[in-house]
Write a protein that holds these residues in place. Structure first.
Motif, PDB file in Angstrom:
ATOM      1  N   LEU A   9      12.432  34.983  25.043  1.00  0.00           N
ATOM      2  CA  LEU A   9      13.336  36.136  25.070  1.00  0.00           C
ATOM      3  C   LEU A   9      14.451  35.970  24.044  1.00  0.00           C
ATOM      4  CD1 LEU A   9      14.233  38.808  26.274  1.00  0.00           C
ATOM      5  CD2 LEU A   9      15.329  37.540  28.144  1.00  0.00           C
ATOM      6  N   THR A  10      14.930  34.744  23.854  1.00  0.00           N
ATOM      7  CA  THR A  10      15.954  34.477  22.837  1.00  0.00           C
ATOM      8  C   THR A  10      15.452  34.882  21.452  1.00  0.00           C
ATOM      9  OG1 THR A  10      16.893  32.648  24.110  1.00  0.00           O
ATOM     10  CG2 THR A  10      17.356  32.672  21.744  1.00  0.00           C
ATOM     11  N   LEU A  11      14.210  34.539  21.160  1.00  0.00           N
ATOM     12  CA  LEU A  11      13.626  34.886  19.864  1.00  0.00           C
ATOM     13  C   LEU A  11      13.369  36.388  19.745  1.00  0.00           C
ATOM     14  CD1 LEU A  11      11.026  31.976  19.519  1.00  0.00           C
ATOM     15  CD2 LEU A  11      13.356  32.076  18.611  1.00  0.00           C
ATOM     16  N   GLU A  12      12.922  37.003  20.843  1.00  0.00           N
ATOM     17  CA  GLU A  12      12.652  38.438  20.803  1.00  0.00           C
ATOM     18  C   GLU A  12      13.929  39.251  20.660  1.00  0.00           C
ATOM     19  OE1 GLU A  12       9.880  39.751  20.364  1.00  0.00           O
ATOM     20  OE2 GLU A  12       8.404  38.255  20.992  1.00  0.00           O
ATOM     21  N   HIS A  13      15.009  38.807  21.296  1.00  0.00           N
ATOM     22  CA  HIS A  13      16.299  39.471  21.093  1.00  0.00           C
ATOM     23  C   HIS A  13      16.674  39.456  19.610  1.00  0.00           C
ATOM     24  CE1 HIS A  13      17.731  40.607  25.005  1.00  0.00           C
ATOM     25  NE2 HIS A  13      17.749  39.387  25.505  1.00  0.00           N
ATOM     26  N   LEU A  21       9.294  23.706  20.026  1.00  0.00           N
ATOM     27  CA  LEU A  21      10.511  24.399  20.427  1.00  0.00           C
ATOM     28  C   LEU A  21      11.676  24.089  19.499  1.00  0.00           C
ATOM     29  CD1 LEU A  21      10.489  23.945  24.336  1.00  0.00           C
ATOM     30  CD2 LEU A  21       9.367  25.694  22.950  1.00  0.00           C
ATOM     31  N   ASN A  22      11.901  22.819  19.217  1.00  0.00           N
ATOM     32  CA  ASN A  22      13.064  22.445  18.417  1.00  0.00           C
ATOM     33  C   ASN A  22      12.978  22.894  16.959  1.00  0.00           C
ATOM     34  OD1 ASN A  22      14.324  21.323  20.637  1.00  0.00           O
ATOM     35  ND2 ASN A  22      13.629  19.241  20.208  1.00  0.00           N
ATOM     36  N   PRO A  23      11.842  22.753  16.289  1.00  0.00           N
ATOM     37  CA  PRO A  23      11.753  23.280  14.920  1.00  0.00           C
ATOM     38  C   PRO A  23      12.009  24.783  14.842  1.00  0.00           C
ATOM     39  CG  PRO A  23      10.002  21.701  15.286  1.00  0.00           C
ATOM     40  CD  PRO A  23      10.654  21.927  16.617  1.00  0.00           C
ATOM     41  N   VAL A  24      11.469  25.541  15.793  1.00  0.00           N
ATOM     42  CA  VAL A  24      11.689  26.984  15.788  1.00  0.00           C
ATOM     43  C   VAL A  24      13.159  27.296  16.022  1.00  0.00           C
ATOM     44  CG1 VAL A  24      11.235  29.141  17.027  1.00  0.00           C
ATOM     45  CG2 VAL A  24       9.345  27.603  16.470  1.00  0.00           C
ATOM     46  N   TYR A  25      13.765  26.603  16.973  1.00  0.00           N
ATOM     47  CA  TYR A  25      15.169  26.875  17.246  1.00  0.00           C
ATOM     48  C   TYR A  25      16.049  26.486  16.057  1.00  0.00           C
ATOM     49  CZ  TYR A  25      19.602  27.493  19.461  1.00  0.00           C
ATOM     50  OH  TYR A  25      20.864  27.934  19.736  1.00  0.00           O
ATOM     51  N   THR A  26      15.661  25.440  15.339  1.00  0.00           N
ATOM     52  CA  THR A  26      16.409  25.050  14.146  1.00  0.00           C
ATOM     53  C   THR A  26      16.467  26.208  13.152  1.00  0.00           C
ATOM     54  OG1 THR A  26      15.751  22.731  14.406  1.00  0.00           O
ATOM     55  CG2 THR A  26      16.487  23.422  12.207  1.00  0.00           C
ATOM     56  N   LEU A  27      15.354  26.910  12.981  1.00  0.00           N
ATOM     57  CA  LEU A  27      15.309  28.050  12.063  1.00  0.00           C
ATOM     58  C   LEU A  27      16.073  29.243  12.625  1.00  0.00           C
ATOM     59  CD1 LEU A  27      11.551  27.774  11.025  1.00  0.00           C
ATOM     60  CD2 LEU A  27      13.539  27.122   9.661  1.00  0.00           C
ATOM     61  N   ALA A  28      15.889  29.521  13.898  1.00  0.00           N
ATOM     62  CA  ALA A  28      16.548  30.681  14.503  1.00  0.00           C
ATOM     63  C   ALA A  28      18.059  30.515  14.571  1.00  0.00           C
ATOM     64  CB  ALA A  28      15.991  30.919  15.910  1.00  0.00           C
ATOM     65  N   ALA A  29      18.521  29.295  14.799  1.00  0.00           N
ATOM     66  CA  ALA A  29      19.954  29.058  14.991  1.00  0.00           C
ATOM     67  C   ALA A  29      20.775  29.391  13.753  1.00  0.00           C
ATOM     68  CB  ALA A  29      20.195  27.599  15.392  1.00  0.00           C
ATOM     69  N   ASN A  46      24.723  33.024  29.286  1.00  0.00           N
ATOM     70  CA  ASN A  46      23.307  32.774  29.025  1.00  0.00           C
ATOM     71  C   ASN A  46      22.891  31.404  29.539  1.00  0.00           C
ATOM     72  OD1 ASN A  46      22.913  35.222  27.791  1.00  0.00           O
ATOM     73  ND2 ASN A  46      22.362  34.383  25.792  1.00  0.00           N
ATOM     74  N   ALA A  47      21.701  31.328  30.077  1.00  0.00           N
ATOM     75  CA  ALA A  47      21.172  30.045  30.538  1.00  0.00           C
ATOM     76  C   ALA A  47      21.025  29.098  29.355  1.00  0.00           C
ATOM     77  CB  ALA A  47      19.819  30.262  31.212  1.00  0.00           C
ATOM     78  N   ALA A  48      21.312  27.823  29.583  1.00  0.00           N
ATOM     79  CA  ALA A  48      21.146  26.823  28.533  1.00  0.00           C
ATOM     80  C   ALA A  48      19.667  26.648  28.231  1.00  0.00           C
ATOM     81  CB  ALA A  48      21.753  25.498  28.970  1.00  0.00           C
ATOM     82  N   LEU A  49      19.348  26.554  26.962  1.00  0.00           N
ATOM     83  CA  LEU A  49      17.960  26.362  26.551  1.00  0.00           C
ATOM     84  C   LEU A  49      17.672  24.874  26.376  1.00  0.00           C
ATOM     85  CD1 LEU A  49      17.735  29.130  23.793  1.00  0.00           C
ATOM     86  CD2 LEU A  49      16.937  29.278  26.153  1.00  0.00           C
ATOM     87  N   PRO A  50      16.482  24.425  26.744  1.00  0.00           N
ATOM     88  CA  PRO A  50      16.133  23.004  26.608  1.00  0.00           C
ATOM     89  C   PRO A  50      15.695  22.671  25.179  1.00  0.00           C
ATOM     90  CG  PRO A  50      14.297  24.176  27.561  1.00  0.00           C
ATOM     91  CD  PRO A  50      15.396  25.196  27.377  1.00  0.00           C
ATOM     92  N   VAL A  51      16.568  22.976  24.220  1.00  0.00           N
ATOM     93  CA  VAL A  51      16.223  22.789  22.809  1.00  0.00           C
ATOM     94  C   VAL A  51      17.407  22.185  22.067  1.00  0.00           C
ATOM     95  CG1 VAL A  51      14.563  24.684  22.731  1.00  0.00           C
ATOM     96  CG2 VAL A  51      16.966  25.149  22.274  1.00  0.00           C
ATOM     97  N   MET A  52      17.132  21.704  20.878  1.00  0.00           N
ATOM     98  CA  MET A  52      18.182  21.208  19.981  1.00  0.00           C
ATOM     99  C   MET A  52      17.791  21.572  18.563  1.00  0.00           C
ATOM    100  SD  MET A  52      17.265  17.140  19.687  1.00  0.00           S
ATOM    101  CE  MET A  52      17.890  17.043  18.013  1.00  0.00           C
ATOM    102  N   ALA A  53      18.782  21.718  17.713  1.00  0.00           N
ATOM    103  CA  ALA A  53      18.516  22.021  16.305  1.00  0.00           C
ATOM    104  C   ALA A  53      18.611  20.744  15.487  1.00  0.00           C
ATOM    105  CB  ALA A  53      19.508  23.055  15.793  1.00  0.00           C
TER     106      ALA A  53
END
Length: 307
Positions: free
Chosen positions: A38-42, A178-186, A196-203
């Motif tokens: 949902l974070t990515l879709e937003h 998860l982490n590589p994708v979040y690195t790009l999205a962040a 917002n709920a904390a996501l289990p990811v890191m950049a």
């Protein structure tokens, strides 16, 4: 139209963490995956609506795109909104509080840079669903994720075709964790609601391509990783389709020098790693990245006599 480095550079900006982050759990739950999706879709939903609301069809026509493309762009915006609504409903039905949209900064300046960035975002989105599929335990959720993945892949092909790129540049999709994708999205996230709920990811520390693209296998290629602690011995590891390959790299004048791996085709991902990776890349070996690199695929070959 040629693919420019503008959009790729945008994905390699310093990724200040703007969304709440949690330490990676031993087991990622289905609810975690839905919140992540949902974070990515937003992000995609907001991106397309901003582009359409600020740039009328006439601007796309002046930039060389067609009315048919602009119509498809509106269909994509519709799709992304539907994805947000579906994931929001699924989380609410599961008793979770769905994450809300964040505040974003998308560095496009005109229709061409918008479409170039859209192509990258769609490629990353497809890679995110493919990479996250193995973490989903519910067959129902897995089917939904697969359905969205197909649509994201269609979006990717449309954007690539309209940039003058080979749409099916790789026989296989590329999966990212998860982490590589979040690195790009962040790199596009300015801030998120504190509720917002904390996501289990890191950049990871950012990695930026410092020369124009598209690239080609075997050519010399340079990167910068200004915030990363790069070890004395390191590799640039390329992930493309079902293939992963590490290539020797050196540091010269603060620039990382390497060559593009022969396995890279289409939208590929480069990481700085502390080990020579011969199978799938894992978070434990990542020093920085990924950077998005568009690599021109070789000419197609096939045996016309086979039925």
């Amino acid at each position: 139209m040629k693919f420019t480095s503008t959009a790729a550079s945008a994905l390699c900006l310093s990724a200040a963490i703007a969304a709440p982050i949690a330490e990676r759990q031993a087991t990622v739950t289905d609810a975690d995956i839905l919140q992540y999706a949902l974070t990515l879709e937003h992000l995609e939903n907001t991106f397309y609506k901003m582009g359409i609301s600020t740039m009328p069809e006439s601007m796309f026509l002046d930039a060389g795109f067609t009315s048919a493309y602009y119509t498809n762009l509106k269909y994509i915006a519709h799709d992304e909104e539907q994805h947000v609504m579906l994931l929001t409903s699924a989380l609410a039905a599961a008793g979770a509080s769905p994450v809300a949209a964040c505040t974003y900064n998308f560095p496009y300046t005109d229709p061409k840079s918008f479409v170039a960035l859209a192509s990258i975002l769609e490629g990353v989105g497809t890679a995110a669903y493919l990479g996250g599929a193995g973490l989903i335990s519910s067959k129902t959720y897995l089917g939904v994720a697969g359905s969205i993945l197909v649509t994201e892949a269609l979006h990717t092909s449309l954007q690539r075709f309209n940039l003058g790129e080979v749409a099916p540049a790789n026989p296989y999709g590329t999966a990212l964790g998860l982490n590589p994708v979040y690195t790009l999205a962040a790199s596009f996230i300015v801030s998120c609601p504190s509720t917002n709920a904390a996501l289990p990811v890191m950049a990871f520390p950012s990695l930026a391509a410092t020369q124009g693209i598209p690239a080609a296998p075997g050519i010399t290629f340079t990167f910068s990783a200004p915030t990363a602690s790069v070890p004395s011995t390191f590799f640039v590891t390329w992930v493309s389709g079902l293939s992963t390959m590490s290539v020797a790299a050196t540091m010269e004048g603060g620039m990382i020098m390497t060559t593009v791996a022969p396995i890279a085709m289409g939208q590929s991902y480069a990481f700085i790693t502390n080990a020579n990776v011969t199978t799938s890349i894992t978070d434990s070996v990542v020093v920085a990245g990924p950077a998005v690199v568009e690599v021109t695929p070789p000419s197609p070959t096939f045996d016309i006599s086979e039925e």
